[in-house]
Design a protein around this motif. Structure first.
Motif, PDB file in Angstrom:
ATOM      1  N   VAL A 126       0.853  -1.185   0.000  1.00 17.77           N
ATOM      2  CA  VAL A 126       0.000   0.000   0.000  1.00 17.77           C
ATOM      3  C   VAL A 126       0.894   1.241   0.000  1.00 17.77           C
ATOM      4  O   VAL A 126       1.739   1.399   0.886  1.00 17.77           O
ATOM      5  CB  VAL A 126      -0.920   0.046   1.231  1.00 17.77           C
ATOM      6  N   GLU A 127       0.697   2.102  -1.007  1.00 16.30           N
ATOM      7  CA  GLU A 127       1.451   3.343  -1.085  1.00 16.30           C
ATOM      8  C   GLU A 127       0.673   4.485  -0.436  1.00 16.30           C
ATOM      9  O   GLU A 127      -0.564   4.477  -0.416  1.00 16.30           O
ATOM     10  CB  GLU A 127       1.734   3.744  -2.538  1.00 16.30           C
ATOM     11  N   SER A 128       1.412   5.461   0.066  1.00 19.85           N
ATOM     12  CA  SER A 128       0.796   6.676   0.602  1.00 19.85           C
ATOM     13  C   SER A 128       1.802   7.813   0.523  1.00 19.85           C
ATOM     14  O   SER A 128       2.983   7.580   0.250  1.00 19.85           O
ATOM     15  CB  SER A 128       0.338   6.466   2.057  1.00 19.85           C
ATOM     16  N   LEU A 134       8.480  15.655  -1.100  1.00 22.19           N
ATOM     17  CA  LEU A 134       7.492  14.698  -0.618  1.00 22.19           C
ATOM     18  C   LEU A 134       8.213  13.428  -0.220  1.00 22.19           C
ATOM     19  O   LEU A 134       9.252  13.093  -0.801  1.00 22.19           O
ATOM     20  CB  LEU A 134       6.463  14.349  -1.701  1.00 22.19           C
ATOM     21  N   ARG A 135       7.629  12.713   0.728  1.00 21.80           N
ATOM     22  CA  ARG A 135       8.130  11.388   1.055  1.00 21.80           C
ATOM     23  C   ARG A 135       6.989  10.394   0.880  1.00 21.80           C
ATOM     24  O   ARG A 135       5.974  10.465   1.573  1.00 21.80           O
ATOM     25  CB  ARG A 135       8.670  11.310   2.481  1.00 21.80           C
ATOM     26  N   LEU A 136       7.181   9.486  -0.046  1.00 27.31           N
ATOM     27  CA  LEU A 136       6.217   8.422  -0.279  1.00 27.31           C
ATOM     28  C   LEU A 136       6.558   7.223   0.594  1.00 27.31           C
ATOM     29  O   LEU A 136       7.735   6.940   0.851  1.00 27.31           O
ATOM     30  CB  LEU A 136       6.214   8.001  -1.747  1.00 27.31           C
ATOM     31  N   TYR A 148       4.008   4.033  -8.000  1.00 24.46           N
ATOM     32  CA  TYR A 148       3.715   2.682  -7.535  1.00 24.46           C
ATOM     33  C   TYR A 148       4.948   2.083  -6.872  1.00 24.46           C
ATOM     34  O   TYR A 148       6.071   2.310  -7.330  1.00 24.46           O
ATOM     35  CB  TYR A 148       3.343   1.776  -8.706  1.00 24.46           C
ATOM     36  N   CYS A 149       4.721   1.267  -5.857  1.00 20.33           N
ATOM     37  CA  CYS A 149       5.800   0.416  -5.376  1.00 20.33           C
ATOM     38  C   CYS A 149       5.455  -1.031  -5.730  1.00 20.33           C
ATOM     39  O   CYS A 149       4.279  -1.378  -5.927  1.00 20.33           O
ATOM     40  CB  CYS A 149       6.045   0.576  -3.888  1.00 20.33           C
ATOM     41  N   GLY A 179       1.413  -2.284  -5.639  1.00 26.19           N
ATOM     42  CA  GLY A 179       0.427  -1.521  -4.903  1.00 26.19           C
ATOM     43  C   GLY A 179      -0.530  -0.825  -5.847  1.00 26.19           C
ATOM     44  O   GLY A 179      -0.403  -0.935  -7.075  1.00 26.19           O
ATOM     45  N   GLN A 180      -1.463  -0.067  -5.281  1.00 27.60           N
ATOM     46  CA  GLN A 180      -2.498   0.584  -6.090  1.00 27.60           C
ATOM     47  C   GLN A 180      -2.061   1.947  -6.615  1.00 27.60           C
ATOM     48  O   GLN A 180      -2.724   2.514  -7.488  1.00 27.60           O
ATOM     49  CB  GLN A 180      -3.784   0.733  -5.265  1.00 27.60           C
ATOM     50  N   GLY A 181      -0.970   2.481  -6.095  1.00 32.07           N
ATOM     51  CA  GLY A 181      -0.445   3.752  -6.568  1.00 32.07           C
ATOM     52  C   GLY A 181      -0.888   4.940  -5.738  1.00 32.07           C
ATOM     53  O   GLY A 181      -1.923   4.904  -5.074  1.00 32.07           O
TER      54      GLY A 181
END
Length: 126
Positions: free
Chosen positions: A5-7, A18-20, A95-96, A117-119
């Motif tokens: 899950v990405e955020s 930004l930090r993903l 995406y990861c 992940g879903q992006g």
């Protein structure tokens, strides 16, 4: 298979950071090499960066090297992508993805990665 899950995406101005985050919702990230990819509208998905699970190796698509930094915190089951000095051309869905456990990796290639992940959307605009 690990579930990712990405955020951390959002709308930011040029020059911002930004930090993903890429977190495992199920299972442990520990054995998996993780890659970050992005896809801009009308373009193919491209590799951004990857981090090994068996050594300290990190890999970056050359134009992004120096602005982006990948890291992992196995205790938090999370891989991060820190992006500095963002530009409008960085706008994309990020995406990861996980490669096979303990795989030896290099520059991230879409075809090598198994679980996605879903992006998360990153938009850089003034």
């Amino acid at each position: 298979q690990v579930q990712l899950v990405e955020s951390g995406g959002g709308l930011v101005q040029p020059g911002s950071s930004l930090r993903l985050s890429c977190e495992a919702s199920e299972g442990s990230l520990d054995p998996y090499p993780i890659g970050w990819f992005r896809q801009a509208p009308g373009k193919e998905r491209e590799g951004v960066s990857a981090i090994s699970s068996i050594d300290v190796g990190t890999y970056y698509t050359e134009p992004l090297k120096g602005r982006f930094t990948i890291s992992r915190d196995n205790a938090k089951n999370t891989v991060y992508l820190k992006m500095n000095n963002l530009k409008p051309e960085d706008t994309a869905v990020y995406y990861c993805a996980a490669e096979a456990p303990r795989a030896r990796i290099g520059l991230p290639r879409v075809k090598d990665y198994k679980s996605w992940g879903q992006g998360t959307q990153v938009t850089v605009s003034s």
